[in-house]
Design an enzyme around this catalytic site. Sequence first.
Site, mmCIF file in Angstrom:
data_model
loop_
_atom_site.group_PDB
_atom_site.id
_atom_site.type_symbol
_atom_site.label_atom_id
_atom_site.label_comp_id
_atom_site.label_asym_id
_atom_site.label_seq_id
_atom_site.Cartn_x
_atom_site.Cartn_y
_atom_site.Cartn_z
ATOM 1 C CB CYS A 1 -10.085 5.220 -0.399
ATOM 2 S SG CYS A 1 -8.626 5.868 0.418
ATOM 3 C CG HIS B 1 -7.010 5.836 4.757
ATOM 4 N ND1 HIS B 1 -6.211 5.301 3.768
ATOM 5 C CD2 HIS B 1 -6.172 6.455 5.623
ATOM 6 C CE1 HIS B 1 -4.945 5.604 4.024
ATOM 7 N NE2 HIS B 1 -4.896 6.301 5.138
ATOM 8 C CD GLU C 1 -2.684 8.395 6.850
ATOM 9 O OE1 GLU C 1 -1.755 9.177 7.091
ATOM 10 O OE2 GLU C 1 -2.657 7.564 5.917
ATOM 11 C CB CYS D 1 -2.600 1.099 -2.670
ATOM 12 S SG CYS D 1 -2.721 2.843 -3.030
ATOM 13 C CG ASP E 1 -1.786 1.235 1.310
ATOM 14 O OD1 ASP E 1 -2.474 1.524 0.315
ATOM 15 O OD2 ASP E 1 -1.769 1.953 2.330
ATOM 16 C CB SER E 2 0.252 4.774 -0.729
ATOM 17 O OG SER E 2 -0.966 4.823 -0.007
HETATM 18 N N1 DGL Z 1 -3.984 3.917 -0.107
HETATM 19 C C1 DGL Z 1 -4.609 4.958 -0.876
HETATM 20 C C2 DGL Z 1 -5.814 4.399 -1.618
HETATM 21 O O1 DGL Z 1 -6.378 3.389 -1.247
HETATM 22 C C3 DGL Z 1 -5.020 6.126 0.000
HETATM 23 C C4 DGL Z 1 -3.877 6.934 0.512
HETATM 24 C C5 DGL Z 1 -3.056 7.570 -0.593
HETATM 25 O O2 DGL Z 1 -3.546 8.489 -1.285
HETATM 26 O O3 DGL Z 1 -1.922 7.147 -0.760
HETATM 27 O O4 DGL Z 1 -6.222 4.957 -2.598
#
Ligand code: DGL
Length: 267
Positions: free
Chosen positions: A184, A186, A152, A73, A10-11
């Site tokens: 997403c 989150h 976050e 991600c 993931d990012s």
């Molecule tokens: N993990 C990213 C997503 O699911 C969200 C956070 C980011 O923008 O890196 O799109």
Amino acid sequence: MNNKRIGVFDSGVGGLTVVKELIRQLPNESICYLGDTARAPYGSKTKDTIIRFSIENVSFLLKRNVKIIVVACNTSSAIALDELRKNFKINIIGVVEAGARAAIDITRNKRIGIIGTRATIESKAYEKIIKMKDKNIKIFSYATPLLVPLVEEGWLEERETELILRRYLKYFNGKNIDTLLLGCTHYPLLKNLIKRIMPGINIIDSAIEISKTIRAMLESSGMLASRKNNNKHEFYVTDTPDNFNKIAKMFLKESIISAKKIDLKKR
Ligand code: DGL
């Protein structure tokens, strides 16, 4: 049987919603997680950058000898999945396909809403998959970039978060959607609030859906880990682990994480 780890990237910290669900659905499996915290967020980056970062992430996980790769991600999955599959032989599974399929299955009136980062929404990745399977489905998608920093910050039930969510979700007023896809990593943490604002709506949590896909895939290919699998989960990050470890507790309630910092440039 295959006791190698499942590689997940993931990012940053958000992909832990997927890890949490994987552990719940597949308790014998062990996971190797990479959070590219040094370069997050991906949601506001360009296509080329997201593809480059994603390729580097997969290369790292392959060095850890994982059995499959999970793109947790949504942004990477929406933008880089085809490129990743072109570049690597290993089986790569993305959250977008799993979420899209679940939304198609559950909608009754064929009107689906999608929320995600700017990059995910602009890519139209969800639309493309949904329309390919059923061109009569109407899709309404909306970028909701302020939600990632709020989650976050741990503001899951705060008044301020509710106000911002209400303002974003107003976009769907009068569109008569019966399903909202959380596009997403989150957003599953905001499910309670979303349910309160849009009662009666079907909510698609891609973390749950991708875990179902992975379970089915591992079962059908005989690649499940054995019950005696003693491997531990591994967590890697590209920036200092302190903040990641702190936020991780919120995402992955049951276990305390101690992530290790790595340098993706080192061979
Ligand atoms: N993990 C990213 C997503 O699911 C969200 C956070 C980011 O923008 O890196 O799109």
